[in-house]
Scaffold this active site. Sequence first.
Site, mmCIF file in Angstrom:
data_model
loop_
_atom_site.group_PDB
_atom_site.id
_atom_site.type_symbol
_atom_site.label_atom_id
_atom_site.label_comp_id
_atom_site.label_asym_id
_atom_site.label_seq_id
_atom_site.Cartn_x
_atom_site.Cartn_y
_atom_site.Cartn_z
ATOM 1 C CE1 TYR A 76 -3.416 3.022 1.336
ATOM 2 C CE2 TYR A 76 -1.792 3.059 3.151
ATOM 3 C CZ TYR A 76 -2.594 3.779 2.141
ATOM 4 O OH TYR A 76 -3.900 4.782 2.541
ATOM 5 C CB SER B 9 -4.632 8.717 12.169
ATOM 6 O OG SER B 9 -3.490 8.061 11.537
#
Length: 266
Positions: free
Chosen positions: A136, A165
Amino acid sequence: KAHEKLLLTGAAGGLGQALRERLKANCATLRLSDRVSLGDAGSQEEIMLADLADAAAVDAMVQGVDAIVHLGGVSVEGPFGPILQANILGLYNLYEAARKHGVKRVVFASSNHVTGFYRQSETINADAPARPDGMYGLSKAFGEDLSRFYFDRYGIETACVRIGSSFPEPKDRRMLATWLSFDDLHRLITACLTTPVLGHSIVFGMSDNAVTWWDNSRARHIGYVARDSSDIFRDAVYARTSAPDLTDPAVQFQGGGFVKAGPFAD
Ligand code: NAI
Ligand code: 15L
């Protein structure tokens, strides 16, 4: 409004849902895309579903827009097959369509996992070489390089936003360092869309967190100023989580649990 028609890909995802209303302030018309249903078009909205791996569908999705906020794709570590289709082939299809249709600016949702194998005891800036922490992260590093090529060769400006995040609240101790509030995400995207000269830029997507591993001094020209901070959640996060095991790679490295995910069968 800064833009006539703005394209938001990945609109059905967590961040896409958070931005669907917020981005209407940035444009006259917001074109929403994903490969899964987005419901009915609301006011100021257009909907065009497309799989990023389908070049013809991506071409149609991009035609007629003046800027793109690209969130679509595989968003976590996993088997290489879907990552190859959505994040690698998909990025090529998107930039080819942008080139053909004269789109001048893209905000690309890159990820902190491009540099996930730096240590949590290091502070890095955008000049630090990539150290992806999995397939990823590698696909996002490819997207950063691909967009740099399309800037150098064709002049399409891109902000690669290495999002930390972005969730309603930090879920664990690591996210106290990496957290980006939805309002700050919108502020950052707005800055990327409106700064006069963007060029090809890399910026870490984070709120004004006291503990941080990232230095955005190479991106001052974007003009992003965070207004939120994870610090208000610190006591609550500490109370509900145990002390970190310093021998755990998920604690040693910036990428957290991603650094020990896999390998996956395709
Ligand atoms: P998400 O997984 O909730 O949303 C991604 C969306 O992309 C989904 O709606 C999915 O249907 C769509 N998608 C996946 N494959 C596709 C394909 N082949 N064709 C068309 N659409 C496809 O992810 P989230 O959290 O909303 O993240 C959005 C973007 O930001 C992603 O690119 C992710 O990698 C990036 N990002 C997010 C972070 C976060 O904290 N939420 C952190 C770092 C990066
Ligand atoms: C990401 O790149 C993911 O898209 C997101 O779901 C979070 O896992 C985030 O990184 C993170 O590092 O916390």
